[in-house]
Design a protein around this motif. Structure first.
Motif, PDB file in Angstrom:
ATOM      1  N   VAL A  46       0.863  -1.187   0.000  1.00 37.72           N
ATOM      2  CA  VAL A  46       0.000   0.000   0.000  1.00 37.72           C
ATOM      3  C   VAL A  46       0.897   1.234   0.000  1.00 37.72           C
ATOM      4  O   VAL A  46       2.013   1.195   0.551  1.00 37.72           O
ATOM      5  N   ALA A  47       0.412   2.333  -0.590  1.00 43.44           N
ATOM      6  CA  ALA A  47       1.142   3.598  -0.516  1.00 43.44           C
ATOM      7  C   ALA A  47       0.239   4.679   0.059  1.00 43.44           C
ATOM      8  O   ALA A  47      -0.991   4.646  -0.109  1.00 43.44           O
ATOM      9  N   LEU A  64      -3.732   3.166  -3.021  1.00 42.88           N
ATOM     10  CA  LEU A  64      -3.080   4.435  -2.717  1.00 42.88           C
ATOM     11  C   LEU A  64      -4.027   5.269  -1.866  1.00 42.88           C
ATOM     12  O   LEU A  64      -5.192   5.460  -2.228  1.00 42.88           O
ATOM     13  N   ILE A  65      -3.524   5.758  -0.728  1.00 47.16           N
ATOM     14  CA  ILE A  65      -4.330   6.534   0.215  1.00 47.16           C
ATOM     15  C   ILE A  65      -3.792   7.957   0.276  1.00 47.16           C
ATOM     16  O   ILE A  65      -2.586   8.168   0.386  1.00 47.16           O
ATOM     17  N   ALA A  66      -4.684   8.942   0.228  1.00 48.99           N
ATOM     18  CA  ALA A  66      -4.287  10.338   0.403  1.00 48.99           C
ATOM     19  C   ALA A  66      -4.471  10.733   1.859  1.00 48.99           C
ATOM     20  O   ALA A  66      -5.523  10.475   2.452  1.00 48.99           O
ATOM     21  N   ALA A  67      -3.433  11.354   2.432  1.00 49.00           N
ATOM     22  CA  ALA A  67      -3.499  11.907   3.790  1.00 49.00           C
ATOM     23  C   ALA A  67      -3.459  13.423   3.636  1.00 49.00           C
ATOM     24  O   ALA A  67      -2.418  13.988   3.292  1.00 49.00           O
ATOM     25  N   VAL A  68      -4.581  14.071   3.870  1.00 49.55           N
ATOM     26  CA  VAL A  68      -4.731  15.478   3.504  1.00 49.55           C
ATOM     27  C   VAL A  68      -4.796  16.384   4.731  1.00 49.55           C
ATOM     28  O   VAL A  68      -5.706  16.281   5.553  1.00 49.55           O
ATOM     29  N   GLU A  69      -3.808  17.260   4.822  1.00 49.96           N
ATOM     30  CA  GLU A  69      -3.825  18.388   5.757  1.00 49.96           C
ATOM     31  C   GLU A  69      -3.886  19.666   4.912  1.00 49.96           C
ATOM     32  O   GLU A  69      -3.337  19.721   3.807  1.00 49.96           O
ATOM     33  N   MET A  90      -5.638  13.948  -5.251  1.00 48.67           N
ATOM     34  CA  MET A  90      -6.362  13.252  -4.191  1.00 48.67           C
ATOM     35  C   MET A  90      -7.450  12.356  -4.778  1.00 48.67           C
ATOM     36  O   MET A  90      -7.639  11.220  -4.332  1.00 48.67           O
ATOM     37  N   LEU A  91      -8.164  12.847  -5.800  1.00 47.30           N
ATOM     38  CA  LEU A  91      -9.220  12.051  -6.420  1.00 47.30           C
ATOM     39  C   LEU A  91      -8.671  10.805  -7.102  1.00 47.30           C
ATOM     40  O   LEU A  91      -9.391   9.816  -7.258  1.00 47.30           O
ATOM     41  N   VAL A 110      -9.284   8.378   1.095  1.00 53.04           N
ATOM     42  CA  VAL A 110      -8.850   9.697   1.552  1.00 53.04           C
ATOM     43  C   VAL A 110      -9.095   9.832   3.047  1.00 53.04           C
ATOM     44  O   VAL A 110     -10.217   9.627   3.530  1.00 53.04           O
ATOM     45  N   VAL A 111      -8.033  10.171   3.782  1.00 57.63           N
ATOM     46  CA  VAL A 111      -8.133  10.527   5.191  1.00 57.63           C
ATOM     47  C   VAL A 111      -7.779  12.004   5.281  1.00 57.63           C
ATOM     48  O   VAL A 111      -6.696  12.416   4.862  1.00 57.63           O
ATOM     49  N   ALA A 112      -8.693  12.815   5.815  1.00 57.49           N
ATOM     50  CA  ALA A 112      -8.497  14.260   5.816  1.00 57.49           C
ATOM     51  C   ALA A 112      -8.616  14.839   7.220  1.00 57.49           C
ATOM     52  O   ALA A 112      -9.454  14.403   8.015  1.00 57.49           O
TER      53      ALA A 112
END
Length: 261
Positions: free
Chosen positions: A57-58, A101-106, A117-118, A123-125
């Motif tokens: 996983v990334a 692939l997971i986005a970690a959004v700050e 991100m899409l 998505v974890v925000a």
């Protein structure tokens, strides 16, 4: 143990945590606005990720409490584009990796940053994150997924509102309308994404990869094609060594030792 695999001065950093690759966009002074160099670096990173059997996983995130504010406009005025033909913005939006692939959004995920991100599967925000497709405010079109992928991730009316107004929206809005999976406290998006990544990485990598493949590809299948096209993909999983190992591990009440075969 973490392993740094990119120089600390690079515009994109990578770090391995177990079976998880962490990718960090690293231009905090420019809110991680994407450059041509970043796109070229991402192409190599993503190819290596898909080819490495030890990585399941990334997670992609941004330095300096900002995910990505989009395209570097100074570079754009010099004739540079932060994209690769056939691969899209940051070498991701048109050709995502085969693995999760997971986005970690700050902070901000705007324009190409939002479209990056899409292109992620999950998505974890942070609850303070802000999203938007402000391209129309600059006389541009959200062509890296904002007007094509976003309507698939949310309602048509919401996608139309975001694309035509160029306004920014918060994490609660994103979760309510389906393009954010989890909202966490400010500053903890990466921790939340890593927890989710480790949960996925504990599962059979071949099964996870094929599950993603079917979900993505079946969007273009007709009702009559679904079972026929799914069958050979699923058959490979059920006949794999991992499938046998999963059953053995369950019977023996131990953690499975996956090989991806």
């Amino acid at each position: 143990m973490s392993e740094n695999t990119e120089p600390q001065t690079a515009e994109v950093l990578t770090e391995v945590q177990g079976n998880v690759l962490v990718i960090t966009l690293n231009r905090p002074e420019a809110k991680n606005a994407a450059t041509q160099n970043m796109a070229q670096t991402m192409a190599r990173i993503l190819d290596d990720f898909d080819a490495n059997d030890d990585l399941f996983v990334a997670v992609i995130t941004g330095a300096g409490k900002t995910f990505c504010a989009g395209m570097d406009l100074k570079g754009f005025l010099r004739g540079e584009r932060p994209s690769i033909d056939g691969r899209g913005f940051l070498s991701l939006t048109e050709a995502p990796p085969k693995k999760p692939l997971i986005a970690a959004v700050e902070g901000y995920a705007l324009a190409g940053g939002f479209e990056t991100m899409l292109a992620c599967d999950l998505v974890v925000a942070a609850d303070t994150a802000k999203f938007g497709t402000p391209e129309v405010k600059r006389g541009l079109v959200a062509a890296a997924g904002g007007v094509t992928v976003l309507p698939q991730r949310t309602h048509r009316a919401i996608a139309m509102e975001m694309a035509l107004t160029g306004n920014m929206y918060d994490a609660e809005f994103g979760q309510k309308h389906g393009f954010v999976n989890t909202v966490v406290e400010d500053g903890s998006a990466l921790d939340g994404a890593l927890e989710l990544a480790q949960t996925i990485a504990a599962n059979g990598p071949l099964a996870v990869k094929v599950s993603k493949q079917v979900i993505v590809e079946s969007q273009d299948w007709t009702n009559d094609e679904v079972w026929q096209k799914q069958a050979p993909l699923i058959a490979d999983v059920f006949e794999s060594e991992d499938a046998k190992e999963g059953s053995r591990a369950f019977a023996e009440k131990r953690a499975p030792q996956w090989t991806g075969r």
